[in-house]
Design an enzyme around this catalytic site. Structure first.
Site, PDB file in Angstrom:
ATOM      1  N   ASN A 145      32.054 -14.434   7.754  1.00  0.00           N
ATOM      2  CA  ASN A 145      31.844 -15.681   7.001  1.00  0.00           C
ATOM      3  C   ASN A 145      30.440 -15.691   5.922  1.00  0.00           C
ATOM      4  OD1 ASN A 145      29.456 -15.674   8.665  1.00  0.00           O
ATOM      5  ND2 ASN A 145      29.909 -17.415   9.847  1.00  0.00           N
TER       6      ASN A 145
ATOM      7  N   MET B  91      27.577 -16.865   6.406  1.00  0.00           N
ATOM      8  CA  MET B  91      26.524 -16.750   7.392  1.00  0.00           C
ATOM      9  C   MET B  91      25.491 -17.984   7.152  1.00  0.00           C
ATOM     10  SD  MET B  91      26.086 -12.599   6.335  1.00  0.00           S
ATOM     11  CE  MET B  91      26.449 -13.036   4.636  1.00  0.00           C
TER      12      MET B  91
ATOM     13  N   HIS C 121      36.893 -23.722   7.305  1.00  0.00           N
ATOM     14  CA  HIS C 121      36.408 -24.491   8.507  1.00  0.00           C
ATOM     15  C   HIS C 121      37.271 -25.091   9.371  1.00  0.00           C
ATOM     16  CE1 HIS C 121      32.177 -25.263   6.121  1.00  0.00           C
ATOM     17  NE2 HIS C 121      32.704 -23.973   6.465  1.00  0.00           N
TER      18      HIS C 121
END
Length: 578
Positions: free
Chosen positions: A130, A132, A517
């Site tokens: 991802n 981060m 997400h």
């Protein structure tokens, strides 16, 4: 430069990194694979070593008398995962599940009309690939969960200790501020800031619009703009593989089976989950058993697939696939995602923006913002992630990272060549739209059908128009006026008055994307109870983003880690009673 050439260049770098990966330079950082035989028995089996599974395995093995088998479909994170500056090269590689949405409406301007859905296939899962950002969401999120579940253990005051439990904050400014009380300093997940002077002129513009400039958005009050916290420390990405597994890699009661794919949960005649069928790396099929519980942590896409293949899901759908139904539940429904609108602003003349050439740092300056349109409201309506970059990098983000139509990205590049670019992702934090995950086949290695359902609820368009309009006021600030900043638009929307309802109705369905997400497909309150136990069966829990009933107000990785911390305590408590 054109979009095709930019992506070709990325693929060349990826090929070189894949060669480096064969050297297994990172293997010393992570636990080694265990020798697991057919019929082996453990106290717990955790399926999926991602953002949640790695945490659960860590916490359950704190008891030296407890044995845990952790099963992961991928292997060790490669160098391009460990080094934060190489994050863009992980997509569409062997450590990505490489899922795409099954169908979308024809108004989206994605290449081939589908969304690329990057998902981590390695230790650490999506935390290993991802962007981060360390973002917890807003207290209102968890209070809403508690109301839905009628379980106060999920309200903000009760989940805050689990955020603190997982964290080791290393930022001295926050540690010396009033927000210190909201952060942990003694745990596995190292968290830092990476300040950049490049952000100051933009933060000043946000302040001019009346937004607060805040030190930290992870306390009781989340509204405002800031330089964010990252799960980066000591020169490397702080994935849960690094933070929660690497630090306990020599625990003798932790057993790990890498590159092995769970295909079916086995139940006894009383609907107790007792075992798991697994295809190992060499295609050997084995069965392993759990004395206490099986915990599924394979993520919002793979967890519903595994449950449905095992007979847990919507009755009609399972019967249509020839699967015997063990528990009729809305598995795969309620898929939620933040679907941000991409806004690109051509700024001052600057052929190359000063970016980090240090692979140990986040690759570009970034600011995050959380905004409520109603000034009396204390929780945000929308989030923006604002990357300061140049036209060439913006082209790569546009065409590759977010899979927007190459012709549009090329137009953006031509219109911003030689200038600094502010690349903005403006997200409606509480979308009403829902998607779903369905089986495509009973072959567990065949990807499921994924309908993201972005903007399927009309109100999400209305909200996104309001949020994009609100953010676009940035053009009226002194800095943006001084550099003659311009919002770049697609050719289809040219000729329409910028900021008009007609303009945004053209622009938003086209230039929206995903920031990965994905949550909600095995939600508490429908598929799970509030202790994450699967309804209708025993000894089976789901601990990952699929358990989230309503999506959080921001990036989802840290809330998933919190869920795993809380789940580990619940698992220990419930089994201590037996």
């Amino acid at each position: 430069m054109d979009a095709v050439a930019a992506i070709s260049n990325i693929h060349s770098i990826q090929n070189a990194l894949q060669v480096i990966a064969t050297l297994q330079l990172t293997s010393y950082m992570f636990p080694h694979s265990s020798n697991i035989n057919d019929g082996s028995i453990y106290d717990y089996i955790v399926v999926g070593a991602g953002s949640a599974g790695s945490v659960v395995a860590n916490r359950l093995t704190e008891d030296p008398n407890t044995t845990v088998l952790l099963v992961e479909a991928g292997g060790d994170p490669p160098v391009d995962s460990v080094l934060p500056g190489l994050m863009v090269y992980l997509k569409e590689t062997s450590v990505d599940w490489n899922y795409t949405s099954s169908e979308e409406n024809s108004r989206i301007c994605a290449q081939n009309y589908v969304r690329d859905m990057t998902r981590g296939k390695m230790l650490g899962g999506c935390s290993s690939m991802n962007y981060m950002l360390y973002a917890r969401g807003d207290p209102h999120d968890y209070n809403t969960w508690a109301d839905i579940l009628k379980d106060e253990s999920w309200n903000y005051d009760n989940v805050l200790p689990y955020f603190i439990k997982s964290e080791n904050l290393l930022d001295p400014d926050i540690l010396n501020s009033p927000n210190r009380i909201f952060h942990g300093v003694n745990s596995f997940l190292n968290v830092t800031k990476q300040p950049s002077n490049e952000t100051h002129k933009y933060l000043a513009a946000f302040k001019e619009l009346g937004y607060e400039i805040v030190l930290d958005s992870n306390g009781n009050y989340t509204l405002g703009y800031s330089q964010p916290l990252y799960t980066i420390a000591n020169n490397v990405r702080q994935s849960t593989a690094h933070s929660f597994l690497g630090t306990i890699k020599n625990r003798p009661n932790l057993y790990i089976l890498k590159n092995s794919f769970a295909t079916k949960i086995i139940f006894d005649d009383n609907n107790n989950a007792i075992g798991l069928k697994i295809i190992k790396e060499n295609d050997e099929i084995i069965t392993v058993k759990a004395n206490k519980e099986i915990i599924i942590s394979t993520g919002t896409i793979n967890t519903p697939q595994l449950l449905m293949l095992s007979g847990i899901g919507p009755r009609e759908h399972l019967l249509s696939m020839g699967i015997d139904v063990i528990s009729d539940l809305p598995v795969g429904e309620n898929l939620q995602d933040h679907a941000p609108v991409v806004l690109l602003y051509a700024m001052e003349n600057k052929s190359i923006v000063q970016k980090s050439t240090d692979p140990h740092r986040f690759p570009t300056p970034l600011m995050t913002g959380y905004v409520a349109l109603n000034k009396s409201q204390v929780f945000p309506d929308y989030q923006t992630m604002n990357l300061i970059t140049d036209s060439a990098s913006a082209l790569q983000f546009c065409a590759y990272s977010f899979n927007i139509d190459y012709n549009i990205c090329q137009r953006f590049y031509e219109d911003s060549k030689g200038k600094e670019v502010l690349f903005v992702l403006c997200s409606n934090l509480k979308p009403k739209s829902r998607g779903r995950v369905l089986l495509q086949s009973t072959n567990p290695k065949k990807p499921p059908l994924i309908n993201l359902g972005h903007y399927s609820d009309y109100t999400d368009i209305e909200k996104s128009i309001a949020y994009a309009n609100d953010f676009n006021r940035i053009l009226k600030t002194k800095y943006f006026k001084n550099v003659d900043a311009k919002l770049l638009v697609t050719q289809d929307c040219q000729g329409l008055e910028q900021g008009s309802e007609e303009f945004w109705r053209c622009y938003i369905p086209c230039i929206s994307t995903t920031i990965f997400h994905y949550v909600g497909t095995c939600a508490m309150g429908s598929v799970l109870d509030s202790r994450l136990r699967v309804s209708g069966v025993q000894k089976l829990r789901v601990v990952d983003g699929s358990a989230i009933p309503i999506i959080t107000s921001g990036n989802t990785n840290v809330p998933i880690i919190m869920i795993a911390e809380k789940a580990a305590d619940m698992i220990k408590e419930d089994n201590a009673k037996l």
